[in-house]
Design a protein around this motif. Structure first.
Motif, PDB file in Angstrom:
ATOM      1  N   ILE B 171       0.849  -1.191   0.000  1.00 10.98           N
ATOM      2  CA  ILE B 171       0.000   0.000   0.000  1.00 10.98           C
ATOM      3  C   ILE B 171       0.886   1.244   0.000  1.00 10.98           C
ATOM      4  O   ILE B 171       0.549   2.259  -0.622  1.00 10.98           O
ATOM      5  N   GLY B 172       2.038   1.143   0.643  1.00 13.52           N
ATOM      6  CA  GLY B 172       3.023   2.223   0.617  1.00 13.52           C
ATOM      7  C   GLY B 172       3.506   2.524  -0.795  1.00 13.52           C
ATOM      8  O   GLY B 172       3.702   3.692  -1.159  1.00 13.52           O
ATOM      9  N   VAL B 173       3.675   1.490  -1.604  1.00 14.91           N
ATOM     10  CA  VAL B 173       4.103   1.689  -2.996  1.00 14.91           C
ATOM     11  C   VAL B 173       3.019   2.430  -3.786  1.00 14.91           C
ATOM     12  O   VAL B 173       3.319   3.344  -4.568  1.00 14.91           O
ATOM     13  N   LEU B 174       1.759   2.060  -3.559  1.00 14.27           N
ATOM     14  CA  LEU B 174       0.660   2.753  -4.247  1.00 14.27           C
ATOM     15  C   LEU B 174       0.649   4.224  -3.863  1.00 14.27           C
ATOM     16  O   LEU B 174       0.469   5.102  -4.714  1.00 14.27           O
ATOM     17  N   ALA B 175       0.854   4.498  -2.570  1.00 17.63           N
ATOM     18  CA  ALA B 175       0.893   5.891  -2.099  1.00 17.63           C
ATOM     19  C   ALA B 175       2.067   6.628  -2.738  1.00 17.63           C
ATOM     20  O   ALA B 175       1.929   7.766  -3.183  1.00 17.63           O
ATOM     21  N   ALA B 176       3.225   5.962  -2.805  1.00 17.56           N
ATOM     22  CA  ALA B 176       4.428   6.582  -3.387  1.00 17.56           C
ATOM     23  C   ALA B 176       4.175   7.016  -4.824  1.00 17.56           C
ATOM     24  O   ALA B 176       4.754   7.981  -5.309  1.00 17.56           O
ATOM     25  N   LEU B 177       3.287   6.294  -5.517  1.00 16.94           N
ATOM     26  CA  LEU B 177       2.969   6.635  -6.909  1.00 16.94           C
ATOM     27  C   LEU B 177       1.807   7.614  -6.998  1.00 16.94           C
ATOM     28  O   LEU B 177       1.309   7.907  -8.090  1.00 16.94           O
ATOM     29  N   GLY B 178       1.351   8.096  -5.850  1.00 17.50           N
ATOM     30  CA  GLY B 178       0.311   9.120  -5.840  1.00 17.50           C
ATOM     31  C   GLY B 178      -1.088   8.585  -6.071  1.00 17.50           C
ATOM     32  O   GLY B 178      -2.014   9.354  -6.328  1.00 17.50           O
ATOM     33  N   MET B 179      -1.243   7.255  -5.968  1.00 17.82           N
ATOM     34  CA  MET B 179      -2.566   6.671  -6.220  1.00 17.82           C
ATOM     35  C   MET B 179      -3.459   6.785  -4.981  1.00 17.82           C
ATOM     36  O   MET B 179      -3.073   6.382  -3.901  1.00 17.82           O
ATOM     37  N   GLU B 180      -4.656   7.333  -5.182  1.00 13.48           N
ATOM     38  CA  GLU B 180      -5.623   7.386  -4.088  1.00 13.48           C
ATOM     39  C   GLU B 180      -6.452   6.118  -4.033  1.00 13.48           C
ATOM     40  O   GLU B 180      -6.879   5.679  -2.994  1.00 13.48           O
ATOM     41  N   ARG B 181      -6.718   5.567  -5.219  1.00  8.67           N
ATOM     42  CA  ARG B 181      -7.601   4.407  -5.321  1.00  8.67           C
ATOM     43  C   ARG B 181      -6.900   3.324  -6.130  1.00  8.67           C
ATOM     44  O   ARG B 181      -5.984   3.594  -6.905  1.00  8.67           O
ATOM     45  N   VAL B 182      -7.355   2.093  -5.956  1.00 10.43           N
ATOM     46  CA  VAL B 182      -6.704   0.984  -6.633  1.00 10.43           C
ATOM     47  C   VAL B 182      -7.750  -0.065  -7.022  1.00 10.43           C
ATOM     48  O   VAL B 182      -8.755  -0.240  -6.331  1.00 10.43           O
ATOM     49  N   LYS B 183      -7.508  -0.740  -8.130  1.00  8.53           N
ATOM     50  CA  LYS B 183      -8.417  -1.787  -8.617  1.00  8.53           C
ATOM     51  C   LYS B 183      -8.088  -3.106  -7.936  1.00  8.53           C
ATOM     52  O   LYS B 183      -6.955  -3.593  -8.020  1.00  8.53           O
TER      53      LYS B 183
END
Lengths: 405, 405
Positions: B171-183
């Motif tokens: 989830i940290g990686v998703l945040a690092a990429l600026g993603m608020e939401r994920v599929k």
């Protein structure tokens, strides 16, 4: 850094000492709330539960068959069955008004109330229906295939104890007693405050020199998984007034976590605010990564100042915050651990307790370390091993314990 | 029983066969939804994630200190420090417009953009500030204490793979990429239908011959814990039309579970409806408890008819439903198991796979069996052991594997 001098760390304390201090200052939850029983799974029961009545509450058939007077079946056999007159039929959930006399029986379904006059059930497999009559091929003793009114739960019995973690069978007991809702301990409440001018909320535009906030999201998801309620607040400036306002906002929380004061100056501001408003418990731990960690207490709120590096922040959360949160929630720690063989030599810094990320494949642990602070070094790892402060070198082939993320 | 004959079970199949059939008919989830990243913990990623940019995205200081030209520090020592002019100060999140020339440096905080002209950072511990000047006590090589723009994540890199379970580091990686939401893949949807005239919803009044519905609540809490979305429907009469209406209602669900047709007649109605509308996969398993279990498929919906006894229903849910739900959700099974010593002899029924509840204390397993069907025999147990159909007797002192609830 707000004009402050760049001071080195105050006295570093050992990892064990830091853990002991946090655990000592962690209070078990006393606040109670009521939740629906389906939502109570993995929650902690806040009161003893006594049964207000017997369960099932009546004598009932334990099998499908015929309710009989046991004595009427004595001497029945395959070659010489006893024949009984069927005077009725009872479905589960029903009670019959009919009373069974000598030579009579009632067809009965599992769970139905045993009719007056009968004291046993002959299972359907041991019978043959012949119009209004039924042939009984096997004798039964009194009480055969009959459940007693208190067979499951006895009135007044303490069925569940305060402090038990509610799993599906225990939720079944609450349902059996007709309870829709149950008193459980509240979840620990955690306020997360992202700090620092360099971090930007995911979804917003990134300017030169800024990075997306990682720590609030790793912390919040870890806390959620651990059974806490975490709220991510707006980014807090690394200035005294802003930090004081944040602490004021967290007055009713169990934890306030500042998730990224990465520079010496920021850490010092938080430490100064804690010292002014409450008690600074420690400032700097001999752990790698995760050295620049601050812990304090203001009122009843534990304050954690986490290092800014994502890996430092998150490993600290695993080894220090998680045990504290689980104790607070009255839940067992339950880390998934496994003993594996080290696939490569690892050097460690003497004097610092090291948290080392690894990837596990075929029972072997491979180092998964990248640049210090890289979130990918954790996202590509399966878990971590801990290397005590007095160990400098771990040899390939030695046994290590991996704690999985 | 609705006028039907009381038929014995159709062909019983072995436990292994029943499990194989259920698993073969379990499809991995294909439906996808988008969730906030904090809510994505323990969910399964539904698409590969590629990095749209480098992280951190710029050269930055990895430590607090002074940004320098490395060559200006060569030959510095404790006795003969190099003195540099401090021409500015950069906080994290900032970029300086100043360029460092020969003999100059800029005070820099961890995470701040490395200023033009500099190629290294001297850590604050190796310096002493003297007004506008700073004494450097230790030389640095070019690149020392500097993070490269792609140090953590390289643009275009596949950082996470479809099918990965999202843990806090990911989830940290998703945040690092600026993603608020994920599929992520949707959770399996399960409709629970309590059946039988004998059950009453908890919270309502109990009449003579009735008992509270336990199975819907044990099932729903187990399913919730397993990562499924379970809905408890109103109690369904054990009549053909009511069961048909329930199945129609569950048309878009992944599972429809009838949680208590306890009598032979009720089971037969469900089996008949399944045969008429879809395919009956099995009817009756050589397992104890849990024999009267029905499995079928109508459209894309798996149908389970559970035994009415709370213990039978719940042990079946642990050994048959849980593996299927986890496969459907694309999650690993992850049962908590432990090898312990049996404290007492246990006899088992030859020809039936037995699920035997036990309490574990000091590494020993004690039988926790009460009357058949008693929910307390499960609520007071810690877990269960499985005794294969061809084993008749387990001796005190033998090793058994406990699966915890």
């Amino acid at each position: 850094m707000g004009g402050e001098e760049m001071k080195p760390f105050r006295q570093l304390i050992s990892f064990e000492e830091a853990k002991r201090i946090i655990m000592e200052n962690t209070q078990e939850m006393e606040r109670i709330e009521e939740v629906n029983i389906v939502d109570a799974v993995d929650r902690v029961l806040a009161a003893d539960i006594y049964a207000p009545f017997n369960v099932p509450g009546f004598k009932r058939a334990a099998m499908d068959g015929y309710a009989v007077r046991a004595e009427d079946t004595f001497n029945a056999s395959l070659t010489s069955p006893k024949k009984l007159r069927v005077i009725g039929k009872i479905f589960a959930g029903e009670a019959s008004r009919k009373k069974i006399g000598e030579g009579e029986c009632i067809q009965i379904a599992t769970g139905a109330v045993l009719p007056d006059g009968s004291d046993a059930v002959v299972i359907v497999e041991d019978t043959e229906r012949q119009g209004d009559m039924v042939a009984i091929y096997k004798p039964v003793y009194p009480g055969a295939n009959v459940s007693q009114p208190d067979a499951d739960i006895k009135k007044g019995q303490k069925v569940l104890k305060r402090g038990e973690v509610l799993n599906p069978p225990k939720i079944g007991v609450l349902a059996a007693l007709g309870m829709e809702r149950v008193k459980v301990y509240e979840r620990p409440k955690v306020e997360i405050f992202p700090t620092g001018k360099e971090v930007v909320e995911p979804g917003k535009k990134l300017e030169k020199g800024k990075i997306y906030d990682i720590n609030s999201y790793t912390l919040a998801s870890l806390l959620k998984k651990a059974g806490a309620e975490a709220r991510i607040n707006e980014i807090v400036d690394d200035e005294k007034e802003a930090i004081e306002r944040a602490i004021e906002k967290a007055r009713n929380a169990d934890y306030a976590i500042f998730s990224g004061g990465s520079s010496v100056g920021e850490r010092d501001i938080l430490a100064d605010v804690i010292e002014k408003k409450g008690k600074l418990l420690f400032h700097g731990i001999a752990v790698k990564p995760g050295k620049p960690t601050i812990c304090g207490m203001i009122g009843k709120t534990l304050i954690l100042g986490m290092p800014g590096y994502p890996t430092s922040c998150l490993t600290n959360a695993y080894v220090l915050l998680l045990p504290s949160i689980r104790k607070m929630a009255r839940l067992p720690l339950e880390l998934k651990k496994e003993e594996v063989t080290l696939a490569k030599n690892i050097s460690s810094t003497i004097g610092r307790h090291q948290i080392y990320t690894v990837k596990v494949k075929d029972g072997k642990a491979y180092p998964a370390f990248k640049e210090s602070g890289a979130i990918t070094s954790m996202s590509m790892a399966d878990g971590y091993i801990e290397i005590p402060a007095n160990v400098e070198f771990l040899e390939e082939g030695s046994k290590v314990t991996v704690t999985y993320f």
